[in-house]
Design a protein around this motif. Structure first.
Motif, mmCIF file in Angstrom:
data_model
loop_
_atom_site.group_PDB
_atom_site.id
_atom_site.type_symbol
_atom_site.label_atom_id
_atom_site.label_comp_id
_atom_site.label_asym_id
_atom_site.label_seq_id
_atom_site.Cartn_x
_atom_site.Cartn_y
_atom_site.Cartn_z
ATOM 1 N N LYS A 23 -32.225 -9.201 -12.367
ATOM 2 C CA LYS A 23 -31.293 -8.137 -12.023
ATOM 3 C C LYS A 23 -32.019 -6.991 -11.325
ATOM 4 N N ALA A 24 -31.225 -6.230 -10.594
ATOM 5 C CA ALA A 24 -31.700 -4.992 -9.978
ATOM 6 C C ALA A 24 -30.669 -3.908 -10.270
ATOM 7 N N CYS A 25 -31.120 -2.679 -10.284
ATOM 8 C CA CYS A 25 -30.214 -1.587 -10.679
ATOM 9 C C CYS A 25 -30.424 -0.376 -9.788
ATOM 10 N N VAL A 26 -29.327 0.328 -9.520
ATOM 11 C CA VAL A 26 -29.367 1.569 -8.747
ATOM 12 C C VAL A 26 -28.758 2.685 -9.579
ATOM 13 N N LEU A 27 -29.488 3.802 -9.665
ATOM 14 C CA LEU A 27 -28.967 5.017 -10.281
ATOM 15 C C LEU A 27 -28.806 6.057 -9.174
ATOM 16 N N LEU A 28 -27.585 6.473 -8.924
ATOM 17 C CA LEU A 28 -27.304 7.487 -7.905
ATOM 18 C C LEU A 28 -27.126 8.826 -8.607
ATOM 19 N N LEU A 29 -27.965 9.787 -8.261
ATOM 20 C CA LEU A 29 -27.979 11.089 -8.933
ATOM 21 C C LEU A 29 -27.532 12.158 -7.946
ATOM 22 N N ASP A 30 -26.624 13.012 -8.379
ATOM 23 C CA ASP A 30 -26.099 14.089 -7.537
ATOM 24 C C ASP A 30 -26.144 15.393 -8.326
ATOM 25 N N ILE A 63 -31.803 1.206 -19.035
ATOM 26 C CA ILE A 63 -31.231 2.068 -17.997
ATOM 27 C C ILE A 63 -30.554 3.279 -18.629
ATOM 28 N N ALA A 64 -29.814 3.052 -19.724
ATOM 29 C CA ALA A 64 -29.147 4.171 -20.408
ATOM 30 C C ALA A 64 -30.179 5.148 -20.960
ATOM 31 N N LEU A 74 -33.200 5.720 -19.686
ATOM 32 C CA LEU A 74 -33.745 6.482 -18.555
ATOM 33 C C LEU A 74 -32.748 7.542 -18.098
ATOM 34 N N ALA A 75 -31.463 7.175 -18.031
ATOM 35 C CA ALA A 75 -30.441 8.133 -17.592
ATOM 36 C C ALA A 75 -30.370 9.312 -18.555
ATOM 37 N N SER A 76 -30.477 9.040 -19.851
ATOM 38 C CA SER A 76 -30.445 10.122 -20.851
ATOM 39 C C SER A 76 -31.642 11.041 -20.680
ATOM 40 N N ARG A 77 -32.809 10.455 -20.445
ATOM 41 C CA ARG A 77 -34.011 11.275 -20.256
ATOM 42 C C ARG A 77 -33.864 12.166 -19.014
ATOM 43 N N LEU A 78 -33.266 11.636 -17.974
ATOM 44 C CA LEU A 78 -33.054 12.425 -16.756
ATOM 45 C C LEU A 78 -32.108 13.588 -17.026
ATOM 46 N N LEU A 79 -31.028 13.331 -17.763
ATOM 47 C CA LEU A 79 -30.083 14.409 -18.084
ATOM 48 C C LEU A 79 -30.733 15.461 -18.967
ATOM 49 N N ASP A 80 -31.518 15.003 -19.955
ATOM 50 C CA ASP A 80 -32.184 15.942 -20.871
ATOM 51 C C ASP A 80 -33.180 16.824 -20.133
ATOM 52 N N SER A 81 -33.809 16.261 -19.085
ATOM 53 C CA SER A 81 -34.819 17.043 -18.359
ATOM 54 C C SER A 81 -34.197 18.223 -17.630
ATOM 55 N N MET A 82 -32.878 18.171 -17.421
ATOM 56 C CA MET A 82 -32.213 19.265 -16.721
ATOM 57 C C MET A 82 -31.993 20.478 -17.617
ATOM 58 N N PHE A 131 -21.608 4.097 -16.088
ATOM 59 C CA PHE A 131 -21.804 2.768 -15.525
ATOM 60 C C PHE A 131 -20.565 2.377 -14.714
ATOM 61 N N PHE A 132 -20.793 1.581 -13.683
ATOM 62 C CA PHE A 132 -19.680 1.144 -12.840
ATOM 63 C C PHE A 132 -18.755 0.188 -13.601
ATOM 64 N N ALA A 133 -17.442 0.345 -13.326
ATOM 65 C CA ALA A 133 -16.438 -0.603 -13.800
ATOM 66 C C ALA A 133 -15.457 -0.814 -12.655
ATOM 67 N N ILE A 134 -14.800 -1.951 -12.612
ATOM 68 C CA ILE A 134 -13.973 -2.321 -11.471
ATOM 69 C C ILE A 134 -12.841 -1.328 -11.231
ATOM 70 N N GLU A 135 -12.297 -0.760 -12.324
ATOM 71 C CA GLU A 135 -11.195 0.176 -12.145
ATOM 72 C C GLU A 135 -11.650 1.474 -11.476
ATOM 73 N N LEU A 136 -12.947 1.754 -11.566
ATOM 74 C CA LEU A 136 -13.453 2.958 -10.904
ATOM 75 C C LEU A 136 -13.341 2.847 -9.389
ATOM 76 N N GLU A 137 -13.564 1.655 -8.856
ATOM 77 C CA GLU A 137 -13.475 1.468 -7.403
ATOM 78 C C GLU A 137 -12.046 1.699 -6.926
ATOM 79 N N GLN A 138 -11.080 1.279 -7.733
ATOM 80 C CA GLN A 138 -9.695 1.508 -7.359
ATOM 81 C C GLN A 138 -9.391 3.000 -7.305
#
Length: 815
Positions: free
Chosen positions: A423-430, A488-489, A491-499, A552-559
């Protein structure tokens, strides 16, 4: 003045003889003196002469039917042709024949056999005499016109150097006009250096002299080519013929050519590339200093040596010799490049990796005269290439991989994951609210925040991952190893905490949060493009859910994203076509039910003409940057409706909501002035509603801006008071007129003790600050009575009226 053959039309010569052999013989002798015509009888000659008007006739005497004597007599009797010179050519050599020929009008008499050269000279002389007679007949005026056009000064001087003749009739050469009254001396006509040079060496009168004289006339340097000849008569000097040619332009051109050659030499000696030129045999004719340094040869030693001796080339890997591309350029007469992996071996065995090109050299006629090769040490180029590649693939602000490099690594990661069944994963941060922060503090501090964010993220992201900046405030983290939802979760938590650690900008500390969208390949996407798009969808959901979180992405989000894109498209269309609808909710005085104002509320229609909820499109307008234009259009329409109501006799104040981005815009003040001026309404009718949060972003800047807006004469209202984090010390300094109580407090004030106390406190605070108070969301009579009892003067809400059009508002006012 002197006349040459170039000044006249080529002469026409008529040969009259009954023997063709004689005609051809004469034509071979005198053919170069003019155009040759012939007639084989006297009658033919007389018929032919009017057609060609010959300049000279060569006439045979003995001819059948009409002899030469008769032809000559008839011509001399005809005024039109009597002046044509006739040379008799005959086999008779008796003196009486020559005498008769001259008596009847002939100009010369040639007996056969004759010398060809003498015959040619006689004919040539007669043609020259004919020419001179014609020119004399044309007159002095035509003569002068002709001489004036010669770009040469022609002068004639007596033995004392007094001028007798010059063709400078207009004084164009030395400002001296020709005169017939006095003979001006040369020293009074020519500049002193010129006159002195011409008069020098006069004792050598038999020699024609040619020399160049330089003069300085009116701060201008001139060069003259002088031709001087002494005119002699009986070994006595009778004068001088002097002609001048101004060769200043030629001299200057020569000097310019020398300067250009010198510039070329300096350029070739100064450029960073090595340059070697050869002749057509491949022998060296030029080397610049760089070529000398790289080959180890001095040019004086390398000159005329073969190029392969001076510049031996070899393959970098095999060390096999390469043929110098100069020979290919010479043989194929085209520009050629050196083979790849090529090395130059200098005379001291030092090697250089080189790149080059060779090209043929041609002269002005396009003829091949040699070739030139330009080469350089490729190590510097390679270093520059690496640098340029880095710049092309990395963000200039943060030095992180940019979109181009990220896309390449995304493709590789997805291909590798597919091949290995991984698998490969992308985290998009804004960054949350970055645009507002960037517009408020300025782009310089916005860039500084981006750099600080990149540094902080880089310290947290594993070294095996790719941290990239897409542009703006977006960062991407690509994970291609050991991908799992838990890791991944984490890492995402650590990124949020660093803010949680504040960022220092412009000497102040700022809290910054981020939103993260996560998408996994191949669970969520089939390729790299879809992987990025789904990460963007997930990031948008994180923002919708309150920001400062990951999703995390879910199909209903794209809609939902598709729906959002459609809504944005509709909003852009409405703004472009000015199709926004502005409704008004009246404000009532609670004690008298009198309408004392109204709030402008924007509405958006869908394709079916149904209203779209402001809760949907207002946040979208803020996120997409459309809120400023939206606010501007609402203000214009509100001012138009104020003018409409005023024309009906109702000067009703109307409040317009100003978003945070619009409030921080530098154009706000001018937009207000333009809207008021265009509709010719007083500023006192316009009220700006600004949220408490927007006011507190930069308190000092807010205070200054409010002061400027107040100078326009408008009222300022704090909207949604109590929902932000206002400092009372700052609020006291702000020049505001009205405080609005948020509907969230009014709605539950009768059921919730805390809300009631908050409303009571806000009213009390407003009174103490001398502000008008407006309660929002009044829906029941009990709420109205409670607010009135607490001292709130004005209210708005569905108890009184829902939002209505300007026309409906007018009817309500008229009641």
């Amino acid at each position: 003045m002197f006349l040459t053959e170039n000044n006249v039309v080529k002469s026409k010569i008529l040969i009259v003889d009954d023997t063709l052999q004689n005609i051809f013989y004469l034509r071979s002798i005198i053919g170069e003196l003019g155009q040759i015509f012939f007639a084989e009888s006297g009658q033919d000659a007389l018929a032919f002469i009017p057609k060609i008007s010959p300049d000279l006739i060569l006439l045979d005497i003995e001819m059948p039917e009409m002899d030469g004597w008769q032809v000559c007599k008839q011509l001399k009797q005809d005024r039109q042709f009597s002046d044509i010179p006739i040379i008799f050519i005959t086999g008779h050599n008796q003196p009486e024949f020559e005498q008769k020929a001259l008596e009847i009008g002939g100009v010369d008499f040639i007996t056969k056999p004759f010398s060809p050269s003498v015959c040619k000279l006689r004919v040539d002389n007669q043609l020259k005499l004919r020419l001179q007679n014609r020119l004399i007949a044309r007159g002095r005026e035509q003569l002068q016109t002709l001489v004036k056009q010669v770009p040469v000064l022609i002068t004639y001087w007596d033995e004392s150097w007094n001028n007798i003749f010059t063709n400078d009739y207009l004084g164009a050469w030395f400002k001296q006009h020709e005169t017939n009254d006095t003979r001006t001396n040369i020293v009074d006509i020519f500049p002193e250096p010129l006159s002195q040079a011409i008069q020098a060496n006069v004792e050598n009168n038999t020699t024609e002299q040619q020399f160049v004289v330089q003069t300085n006339e009116n701060a201008s340097t001139q060069f003259y080519q002088v031709f001087k000849s002494a005119l002699m008569k009986n070994n006595d000097n009778t004068g001088y013929l002097v002609t001048l040619v101004n060769i200043s332009e030629a001299k200057q051109a020569k000097q310019a050519l020398y300067a250009e050659k010198e510039r070329l030499r300096v350029t070739l000696n100064s450029i960073g590339d090595a340059v070697v030129a050869t002749d057509t045999a491949g022998c060296v004719t030029f080397m610049n200093p760089i070529a000398e340094r790289m080959t180890g040869w001095r040019f004086r030693d390398a000159q005329h040596q073969k190029i392969e001796k001076i510049m031996p080339l070899q393959d970098t890997d095999s060390k096999q010799s390469h043929k110098n591309p100069i020979y290919l350029a010479l043989s194929e007469q085209r520009t050629v490049a050196m083979a790849l992996n090529c090395q130059l071996v200098s005379i001291n065995s030092k090697t250089y990796d080189v790149e080059d090109s060779a090209a043929p050299i041609r002269n002005e006629n396009g003829e091949l005269i040699g070739a030139i090769i330009v080469f350089h040490d490729v190590s510097e180029t390679m270093a520059m290439s690496i640098k340029m590649s880095h710049l092309a693939n990395h963000d200039q602000l943060t030095n992180l991989p940019n979109r181009i490099l990220l896309q390449d690594r995304l493709n590789v990661a997805c291909s590798s994951a597919k091949a290995k069944n991984e698998k490969a994963c992308v985290l998009l941060l804004d960054i949350d609210h970055f645009k507002y922060l960037n517009d408020t503090l300025g782009h310089q501090y916005g860039d500084e925040l981006i750099c600080l964010m990149a540094k902080r993220l880089n310290a947290l992201v594993p070294i095996s991952c790719t941290l990239s900046r897409l542009g703006g405030d977006e960062f991407v983290i690509l994970i291609s190893e050991k991908v799992s939802a838990d890791s991944i979760a984490l890492l995402a938590s650590r990124l949020l905490d660093s803010m949680h650690e504040q960022f220092e900008l412009a000497g102040q500390m700022y809290n910054v949060s981020v939103s993260l969208g996560i998408s996994i390949y191949p669970d969520d996407a089939n390729d790299s493009e879809q992987l990025m798009r789904h990460a963007d969808v997930a990031m948008y959901r994180a923002k919708q859910e309150g920001r400062n979180r990951y999703c995390f992405f879910a199909i209903e989000l794209e809609q939902e994203l598709m729906k959002r894109q459609q809504l944005e498209s509709r909003l852009r269309h409405a703004l472009k076509k000015h199709e926004l609808v502005v409704l008004y909710q009246p404000k009532f005085k609670l004690s008298t039910q009198e309408i004392v104002g109204a709030e402008a509320l924007v509405r958006l229609l869908d394709e079916k003409g149904q209203f779209i909820s402001p809760a949907d499109f207002i946040p979208l307008a803020e996120e997409s940057g459309l809120i400023v234009e939206l606010g501007k259009q609402v203000m214009l329409k509100a001012c138009e409706h104020m003018k409409f109501l005023s024309a009906k006799g109702f000067d009703l104040p109307i409040s317009v909501n100003v978003a945070a981005a619009q409030f921080s815009s530098a154009e706000l003040e001018q937009d207000i002035k333009d809207a008021l001026a265009f509709n010719m309404i007083p500023a006192k009718l316009l009220e700006l509603e600004i949220t408490e949060t927007a006011l507190m972003v930069d308190a000092q800047a807010t205070q200054h801006k409010l002061e400027q807006l107040k100078l326009l004469g408008i009222d300022i209202s704090i909207d949604d008071f109590g929902t932000g984090y206002s400092s009372l010390s700052y609020l006291k300094k702000f020049k505001v007129d009205i405080m609005k109580i948020d509907m969230s407090f009014v709605r539950d004030m009768l059921n919730n003790k805390h809300d009631f106390e908050i409303v009571k406190t806000i009213i009390s605070l407003g009174h103490s600050m001398g502000l008008k108070l407006v309660a929002e969301g009044v829906e029941t009579l009990e709420q109205q009575n409670a607010l009135s009892t607490l001292g709130c003067e004005i209210g708005q809400g569905y108890l009184f009226s829902k939002p209505i059009s300007a026309e409906q508002l007018l009817r309500l006012l008229e009641k």
